[in-house]
Each structure stands twice: as C-alpha cells, then as structure tokens.
Design a protein around this motif. Sequence first.
Motif, short mmCIF file in Angstrom:
data_model
loop_
_atom_site.label_atom_id
_atom_site.label_comp_id
_atom_site.label_asym_id
_atom_site.label_seq_id
_atom_site.Cartn_x
_atom_site.Cartn_y
_atom_site.Cartn_z
N THR A 148 -8.12 -4.96 4.04
CA THR A 148 -7.14 -3.87 3.95
C THR A 148 -7.47 -2.78 4.95
O THR A 148 -6.61 -2.32 5.71
N ALA A 200 -6.86 -3.86 8.50
CA ALA A 200 -5.42 -3.84 8.81
C ALA A 200 -4.93 -2.42 9.06
O ALA A 200 -4.09 -2.19 9.94
N ALA A 220 0.49 2.51 3.73
CA ALA A 220 0.32 1.83 2.44
C ALA A 220 1.42 0.80 2.17
O ALA A 220 1.21 -0.15 1.41
N PHE A 233 1.00 -3.12 1.76
CA PHE A 233 0.00 -3.61 0.82
C PHE A 233 0.54 -3.58 -0.61
O PHE A 233 1.17 -2.61 -1.02
N GLU A 234 0.27 -4.63 -1.34
CA GLU A 234 0.71 -4.70 -2.74
C GLU A 234 -0.39 -4.12 -3.62
O GLU A 234 -1.11 -4.86 -4.30
N MET A 235 -0.51 -2.81 -3.59
CA MET A 235 -1.49 -2.13 -4.43
C MET A 235 -0.97 -0.74 -4.76
O MET A 235 -0.12 -0.20 -4.06
N PHE A 251 -5.05 2.36 -2.64
CA PHE A 251 -4.95 2.48 -1.19
C PHE A 251 -5.70 3.73 -0.71
O PHE A 251 -6.39 3.69 0.31
N HIS A 275 -9.32 3.14 -0.15
CA HIS A 275 -9.58 2.51 1.13
C HIS A 275 -9.53 3.55 2.26
O HIS A 275 -10.39 3.55 3.15
#
Length: 114
Positions: free
Chosen positions: A19, A22, A38, A41-43, A48, A51
């Motif tokens: 992640t 990326a 963000a 991303f599936e979060m 996020f 990160h």
Amino acid sequence: MTTSHLALDGTFRALADPTRLAVVEALVRGPASVSDLARPFEMAMPSFLQHLKVLEDSGLVATRKVGRVRTCTLRTEPLAAAGHWLDAQRLLWTQRLDQLDTLLLQLKDQEESR
C-alpha cells in the motif's frame, strides 16, 4: 546504528508494504490529496492514514493542509539516499564477484597445467 542507517531502515520499512509503495508511486506523478490517494484502496480511512503516517515518519511524504484538504507531496531525499546505498552495495558485490571469477579462472588454469 548510525543516523543514516536509521533513516535507511525507515525508508525500506515504509517501502516494504504494498500500500505504501503504491502511494509513493502515485506521488511520483505529483502532489495529491489524501482522499485521492486513498481512493484505489479497499480500506477504511483510519487504516489508510496509518500507512500515510509511516510514510511521513520515514520522511518519504510531506503533507500540507489548506482548508479541509490535506495534500501529500513526495520527498525524494530518502529515495536518493536509498539509491546511493544500493549503488554502493552493487559496486561492492560486483567487485567481489569479479575477484571470485578471477580466482576460479586461476584455479582452472592451475588444474589444466598439471
């Protein structure tokens, strides 16, 4: 561990996660808002943001808030330092492999001359 080694450790740890890697790759194209970064991303946003914090703590990303929009910018200095370190390692190992190659050729010549 020296300060430069600690910085390299932080850089490599930050880049080790897909992640975060990326996000860095996205920021190569230019600054972007947190929400834009963000989106792919599936979060959940709090995940996020964790990160993003790792990237900020490593020095790879700087953020600036204007109004309600938080914009992220890539800081290239840690990447350049990592690149210099990798180049030095590559040079060292190339030299060592060349020395090994020379030794093996010498041993082969000795065997053939017997």
